[in-house]
Write an enzyme that holds these catalytic residues in place. Structure first.
Site, PDB file in Angstrom:
ATOM      1  N   ASP A  99       2.615  -8.589 -14.644  1.00  0.00           N
ATOM      2  CA  ASP A  99       2.559  -9.785 -13.807  1.00  0.00           C
ATOM      3  C   ASP A  99       1.706  -9.445 -12.593  1.00  0.00           C
ATOM      4  O   ASP A  99       1.771  -8.328 -12.069  1.00  0.00           O
ATOM      5  CB  ASP A  99       3.962 -10.207 -13.358  1.00  0.00           C
TER       6      ASP A  99
ATOM      7  N   MET B 214       9.471 -17.335 -19.281  1.00  0.00           N
ATOM      8  CA  MET B 214       8.910 -17.286 -20.633  1.00  0.00           C
ATOM      9  C   MET B 214       8.475 -15.865 -21.002  1.00  0.00           C
ATOM     10  O   MET B 214       8.809 -15.362 -22.066  1.00  0.00           O
ATOM     11  CB  MET B 214       7.732 -18.257 -20.766  1.00  0.00           C
TER      12      MET B 214
ATOM     13  N   ASN C  93      11.794 -22.534 -24.321  1.00  0.00           N
ATOM     14  CA  ASN C  93      12.684 -21.978 -23.313  1.00  0.00           C
ATOM     15  C   ASN C  93      14.113 -22.465 -23.515  1.00  0.00           C
ATOM     16  O   ASN C  93      14.301 -23.650 -23.751  1.00  0.00           O
ATOM     17  CB  ASN C  93      12.170 -22.407 -21.931  1.00  0.00           C
TER      18      ASN C  93
ATOM     19  N   LYS D  72      -6.494 -18.943 -17.125  1.00  0.00           N
ATOM     20  CA  LYS D  72      -6.293 -18.386 -18.467  1.00  0.00           C
ATOM     21  C   LYS D  72      -7.614 -17.841 -19.026  1.00  0.00           C
ATOM     22  O   LYS D  72      -7.647 -16.753 -19.604  1.00  0.00           O
ATOM     23  CB  LYS D  72      -5.706 -19.439 -19.411  1.00  0.00           C
TER      24      LYS D  72
ATOM     25  N   GLU E 291      -0.269 -22.845 -16.186  1.00  0.00           N
ATOM     26  CA  GLU E 291      -1.050 -23.730 -17.057  1.00  0.00           C
ATOM     27  C   GLU E 291      -2.316 -24.187 -16.342  1.00  0.00           C
ATOM     28  O   GLU E 291      -2.448 -25.349 -15.950  1.00  0.00           O
ATOM     29  CB  GLU E 291      -0.203 -24.941 -17.485  1.00  0.00           C
TER      30      GLU E 291
ATOM     31  N   HIS F 196       3.374 -20.438 -29.166  1.00  0.00           N
ATOM     32  CA  HIS F 196       4.144 -21.211 -28.189  1.00  0.00           C
ATOM     33  C   HIS F 196       5.638 -21.078 -28.442  1.00  0.00           C
ATOM     34  O   HIS F 196       6.156 -21.595 -29.430  1.00  0.00           O
ATOM     35  CB  HIS F 196       3.715 -22.679 -28.224  1.00  0.00           C
TER      36      HIS F 196
ATOM     37  N   SER G 168       1.498 -24.737 -23.626  1.00  0.00           N
ATOM     38  CA  SER G 168       2.074 -25.903 -24.296  1.00  0.00           C
ATOM     39  C   SER G 168       1.210 -27.136 -24.077  1.00  0.00           C
ATOM     40  O   SER G 168       1.480 -28.180 -24.659  1.00  0.00           O
ATOM     41  CB  SER G 168       3.487 -26.172 -23.769  1.00  0.00           C
TER      42      SER G 168
END
Length: 176
Positions: A30, A11, A140, A94, A89, A137, A116
């Site tokens: 990352d 993503m 993919n 986050k 997720e 959002h 999502s």
């Protein structure tokens, strides 16, 4: 315009690619060493196939890849105008990322999550200024799927939502 992308998986790499294709400078980060550089190599390889097939001029490939730079740390995101987070997720992870990010970027920087499944308000609750946080959002594979959802949090301002609509157009996406 400088766009930061946190997360260099499928993503994050796709988001970086469409942003660079839209003429936007991208910082890609990352937490795994070398992952951002590997993602940039992957983007270059995929686009080289398009060049070989005559679907993209070689000059465009070089210009696009030159717009994406790996970031060594989130601290490199200070010049970003907008940041898109595309990591695991996990609400706590986050929240920690956005809490750290808020202390690095400018007060006007838009903060977005590609989540999502998590409510934007649940992520934004840790921010001093949750009004600048929204969901962005993507689907993919990002370079192929033209739709992007703009998801307001309970405090997201109308200005942020409008700016994300404009940004989505620049990324070649259709915002809903």
């Amino acid at each position: 315009l400088v766009l930061g992308v946190i997360g260099a998986g499928a993503m994050g790499a796709g988001i970086a690619q469409v942003a660079a294709a839209g003429g936007i400078d991208v910082l890609l980060f990352d937490s795994h060493d070398g992952a951002a550089a590997k993602a940039i190599e992957g983007i270059a390889g995929a686009l080289a196939k398009r060049v070989a097939a005559g679907k993209m001029p070689e000059q465009d490939l070089g210009q696009l890849i030159a717009r994406i730079r790996p970031a060594k740390a989130i601290g490199d995101f200070a010049p970003c105008d907008v940041v898109v987070e595309a990591i695991v997720e996990d609400l706590a992870v986050k929240q920690a990322v956005f809490r750290e990010l808020e202390g690095i970027v400018g007060a006007e920087t838009m903060l977005t999550s590609n989540t999502s499944s998590l409510p934007i308000g649940a992520i934004a609750v840790v921010l001093e200024n949750p009004a600048r946080m929204a969901g962005l959002h993507f689907f993919n594979p990002v370079p192929v799927m033209k739709l992007v959802e703009i998801v307001p949090g309970p405090d997201t301002t109308e200005d942020i939502l409008q700016a994300l609509h404009v940004l989505s157009g620049r990324l070649g996406r259709t915002p809903v």
